[in-house]
Design a protein around this motif. Sequence first.
Motif, PDB file in Angstrom:
ATOM      1  N   GLU A 133       0.815  -1.219   0.000  1.00  0.00           N
ATOM      2  CA  GLU A 133       0.000   0.000   0.000  1.00  0.00           C
ATOM      3  C   GLU A 133       0.849   1.270   0.000  1.00  0.00           C
ATOM      4  OE1 GLU A 133      -3.288  -0.222  -0.329  1.00  0.00           O
ATOM      5  OE2 GLU A 133      -2.986  -2.397  -0.397  1.00  0.00           O
ATOM      6  N   MET A 134       2.164   1.121   0.019  1.00  0.00           N
ATOM      7  CA  MET A 134       3.050   2.282   0.129  1.00  0.00           C
ATOM      8  C   MET A 134       3.735   2.574  -1.203  1.00  0.00           C
ATOM      9  SD  MET A 134       4.843   1.508   3.828  1.00  0.00           S
ATOM     10  CE  MET A 134       5.703   3.099   3.877  1.00  0.00           C
ATOM     11  N   LYS A 135       3.380   3.693  -1.793  1.00  0.00           N
ATOM     12  CA  LYS A 135       4.094   4.111  -2.995  1.00  0.00           C
ATOM     13  C   LYS A 135       5.463   4.649  -2.604  1.00  0.00           C
ATOM     14  CE  LYS A 135       3.745   7.044  -7.095  1.00  0.00           C
ATOM     15  NZ  LYS A 135       2.928   8.047  -7.823  1.00  0.00           N
ATOM     16  N   ILE A 136       5.471   5.478  -1.574  1.00  0.00           N
ATOM     17  CA  ILE A 136       6.712   6.045  -1.031  1.00  0.00           C
ATOM     18  C   ILE A 136       6.514   6.196   0.470  1.00  0.00           C
ATOM     19  CG2 ILE A 136       8.124   8.153  -0.879  1.00  0.00           C
ATOM     20  CD1 ILE A 136       7.544   8.597  -3.852  1.00  0.00           C
ATOM     21  N   GLY A 137       7.480   5.752   1.240  1.00  0.00           N
ATOM     22  CA  GLY A 137       7.342   5.933   2.675  1.00  0.00           C
ATOM     23  C   GLY A 137       8.401   5.207   3.481  1.00  0.00           C
ATOM     24  N   ILE A 138       8.168   5.176   4.785  1.00  0.00           N
ATOM     25  CA  ILE A 138       9.091   4.552   5.732  1.00  0.00           C
ATOM     26  C   ILE A 138       8.290   3.570   6.573  1.00  0.00           C
ATOM     27  CG2 ILE A 138      10.583   4.966   7.739  1.00  0.00           C
ATOM     28  CD1 ILE A 138      11.046   7.808   6.490  1.00  0.00           C
ATOM     29  N   LEU A 139       8.827   2.372   6.735  1.00  0.00           N
ATOM     30  CA  LEU A 139       8.178   1.344   7.530  1.00  0.00           C
ATOM     31  C   LEU A 139       9.015   1.096   8.779  1.00  0.00           C
ATOM     32  CD1 LEU A 139       5.838  -0.713   7.651  1.00  0.00           C
ATOM     33  CD2 LEU A 139       7.365  -2.367   6.569  1.00  0.00           C
ATOM     34  N   GLU A 140       8.379   1.267   9.947  1.00  0.00           N
ATOM     35  CA  GLU A 140       9.051   1.035  11.219  1.00  0.00           C
ATOM     36  C   GLU A 140       8.483  -0.240  11.851  1.00  0.00           C
ATOM     37  OE1 GLU A 140      10.184   4.897  13.393  1.00  0.00           O
ATOM     38  OE2 GLU A 140       8.256   5.359  12.477  1.00  0.00           O
ATOM     39  N   VAL A 141       9.359  -1.182  12.140  1.00  0.00           N
ATOM     40  CA  VAL A 141       8.949  -2.469  12.694  1.00  0.00           C
ATOM     41  C   VAL A 141       9.309  -2.509  14.175  1.00  0.00           C
ATOM     42  CG1 VAL A 141       9.143  -4.970  12.490  1.00  0.00           C
ATOM     43  CG2 VAL A 141       9.398  -3.541  10.443  1.00  0.00           C
ATOM     44  N   VAL A 142       8.305  -2.764  15.023  1.00  0.00           N
ATOM     45  CA  VAL A 142       8.541  -2.872  16.467  1.00  0.00           C
ATOM     46  C   VAL A 142       8.225  -4.303  16.907  1.00  0.00           C
ATOM     47  CG1 VAL A 142       8.014  -0.439  16.870  1.00  0.00           C
ATOM     48  CG2 VAL A 142       6.189  -2.130  17.059  1.00  0.00           C
ATOM     49  N   ARG A 143       8.715  -4.666  18.069  1.00  0.00           N
ATOM     50  CA  ARG A 143       8.471  -6.019  18.584  1.00  0.00           C
ATOM     51  C   ARG A 143       6.981  -6.209  18.870  1.00  0.00           C
ATOM     52  NH1 ARG A 143      13.356  -8.142  19.095  1.00  0.00           N
ATOM     53  NH2 ARG A 143      15.116  -6.748  19.570  1.00  0.00           N
ATOM     54  N   HIS A 144       6.525  -7.447  18.704  1.00  0.00           N
ATOM     55  CA  HIS A 144       5.091  -7.735  18.721  1.00  0.00           C
ATOM     56  C   HIS A 144       4.412  -7.382  20.035  1.00  0.00           C
ATOM     57  CE1 HIS A 144       6.676 -11.380  20.651  1.00  0.00           C
ATOM     58  NE2 HIS A 144       5.490 -11.492  21.202  1.00  0.00           N
ATOM     59  N   HIS A 145       5.168  -7.370  21.146  1.00  0.00           N
ATOM     60  CA  HIS A 145       4.552  -7.082  22.440  1.00  0.00           C
ATOM     61  C   HIS A 145       4.500  -5.590  22.754  1.00  0.00           C
ATOM     62  CE1 HIS A 145       8.927  -7.443  23.211  1.00  0.00           C
ATOM     63  NE2 HIS A 145       8.720  -6.454  24.062  1.00  0.00           N
ATOM     64  N   GLU A 146       5.076  -4.757  21.892  1.00  0.00           N
ATOM     65  CA  GLU A 146       5.100  -3.316  22.145  1.00  0.00           C
ATOM     66  C   GLU A 146       3.750  -2.686  21.815  1.00  0.00           C
ATOM     67  OE1 GLU A 146       7.212  -1.585  23.604  1.00  0.00           O
ATOM     68  OE2 GLU A 146       9.210  -2.469  23.392  1.00  0.00           O
ATOM     69  N   THR A 147       3.235  -1.914  22.754  1.00  0.00           N
ATOM     70  CA  THR A 147       1.981  -1.180  22.517  1.00  0.00           C
ATOM     71  C   THR A 147       2.171   0.319  22.668  1.00  0.00           C
ATOM     72  OG1 THR A 147       1.365  -1.456  24.850  1.00  0.00           O
ATOM     73  CG2 THR A 147       0.539  -3.112  23.289  1.00  0.00           C
ATOM     74  N   PRO A 149       3.114   3.896  21.689  1.00  0.00           N
ATOM     75  CA  PRO A 149       3.270   4.575  20.394  1.00  0.00           C
ATOM     76  C   PRO A 149       4.693   5.068  20.146  1.00  0.00           C
ATOM     77  CG  PRO A 149       1.431   5.504  21.639  1.00  0.00           C
ATOM     78  CD  PRO A 149       2.104   4.551  22.537  1.00  0.00           C
ATOM     79  N   GLY A 150       5.449   5.308  21.202  1.00  0.00           N
ATOM     80  CA  GLY A 150       6.814   5.809  21.034  1.00  0.00           C
ATOM     81  C   GLY A 150       7.870   4.736  21.120  1.00  0.00           C
ATOM     82  N   ALA A 151       7.459   3.474  21.018  1.00  0.00           N
ATOM     83  CA  ALA A 151       8.403   2.363  21.152  1.00  0.00           C
ATOM     84  C   ALA A 151       9.484   2.427  20.077  1.00  0.00           C
ATOM     85  CB  ALA A 151       7.657   1.043  21.049  1.00  0.00           C
ATOM     86  N   ALA A 152      10.710   2.096  20.474  1.00  0.00           N
ATOM     87  CA  ALA A 152      11.830   2.115  19.530  1.00  0.00           C
ATOM     88  C   ALA A 152      11.663   1.009  18.491  1.00  0.00           C
ATOM     89  CB  ALA A 152      13.144   1.940  20.287  1.00  0.00           C
ATOM     90  N   ALA A 153      11.949   1.330  17.261  1.00  0.00           N
ATOM     91  CA  ALA A 153      11.836   0.349  16.181  1.00  0.00           C
ATOM     92  C   ALA A 153      13.043  -0.581  16.182  1.00  0.00           C
ATOM     93  CB  ALA A 153      11.730   1.061  14.842  1.00  0.00           C
ATOM     94  N   MET A 154      12.801  -1.849  15.883  1.00  0.00           N
ATOM     95  CA  MET A 154      13.891  -2.809  15.751  1.00  0.00           C
ATOM     96  C   MET A 154      14.394  -2.869  14.310  1.00  0.00           C
ATOM     97  SD  MET A 154      11.720  -6.390  15.996  1.00  0.00           S
ATOM     98  CE  MET A 154      13.100  -7.387  15.423  1.00  0.00           C
ATOM     99  N   ASN A 155      13.613  -2.337  13.397  1.00  0.00           N
ATOM    100  CA  ASN A 155      14.008  -2.264  11.987  1.00  0.00           C
ATOM    101  C   ASN A 155      13.298  -1.070  11.363  1.00  0.00           C
ATOM    102  OD1 ASN A 155      14.872  -2.712   9.353  1.00  0.00           O
ATOM    103  ND2 ASN A 155      13.506  -4.440   8.995  1.00  0.00           N
ATOM    104  N   VAL A 156      14.035  -0.273  10.612  1.00  0.00           N
ATOM    105  CA  VAL A 156      13.456   0.853   9.883  1.00  0.00           C
ATOM    106  C   VAL A 156      13.832   0.691   8.416  1.00  0.00           C
ATOM    107  CG1 VAL A 156      13.234   3.355   9.709  1.00  0.00           C
ATOM    108  CG2 VAL A 156      13.772   2.312  11.917  1.00  0.00           C
TER     109      VAL A 156
END
Length: 226
Positions: A133-147, A149-156
């Motif tokens: 769904e992303m033509k242009i953008g950034i995807l931030e992946v956080v651990r599954h247990h994080e809820t 909103p400011g959680a640090a991403a494990m992959n960007v």
Amino acid sequence: MIFFQDLTFSLRIKEIVMDEPLVSVVQQRWPGLLIEQQVYTEYYCITQVQLKETSLTSLDKYSTALIKMYRAKGGKTAHELKSLLELLDEQTMDVTTHKRATVLQGLPLYLREYKKLSTTCHDTDSLQIYTNEMKIGILEVVRHHETNPGAAAMNVAVVIEGRVVIEELVDFTTAFVILVGLLYARNIQYPKELKYTFETVQKVFLNIGDLYSHRVLSLKNMLYKC
């Protein structure tokens, strides 16, 4: 004397500008161009501007004024900016990194552009659901247990035309800077929904180009008054 590398660069740029190849073609033909350091090198070859250094210096230069402007913003975007700023206010470590990200994430809101720069998902999710769904953008992946909103991403990751082109980046700001470099170097038009955001980064932060839209010129003048 024309060095081989210079000739290769010239031919590559000509092909990119004339043929406008899909990012999938670029990945196949010049995979080295989708490496972080090479993006910076390519951008410098085209513009004579050090992309990463200039971006970070400008972010730090303008961050205090922009955050002040965000706090004073009223109207439709005030609530979203407030939420973003509250997350920043909660940070006690690596404040400079969070401040840079806040400035970039708040810029579209301040400029009355409502297309998000990034999407967050969990590491247990199928990334393709999001990237398709992303033509242009950034995807931030956080651990599954994080809820949080400011959680640090494990992959960007940087996404262009529905494909992850560069991943395992250190933070949102780095990903955004690389995205700017890729769009410029690959001759990809800035998305209409974020045209003022990217214009601000290019013309105000990187000082490339001198014809400003009214909206960006107004922001620039306000920055100089702060």
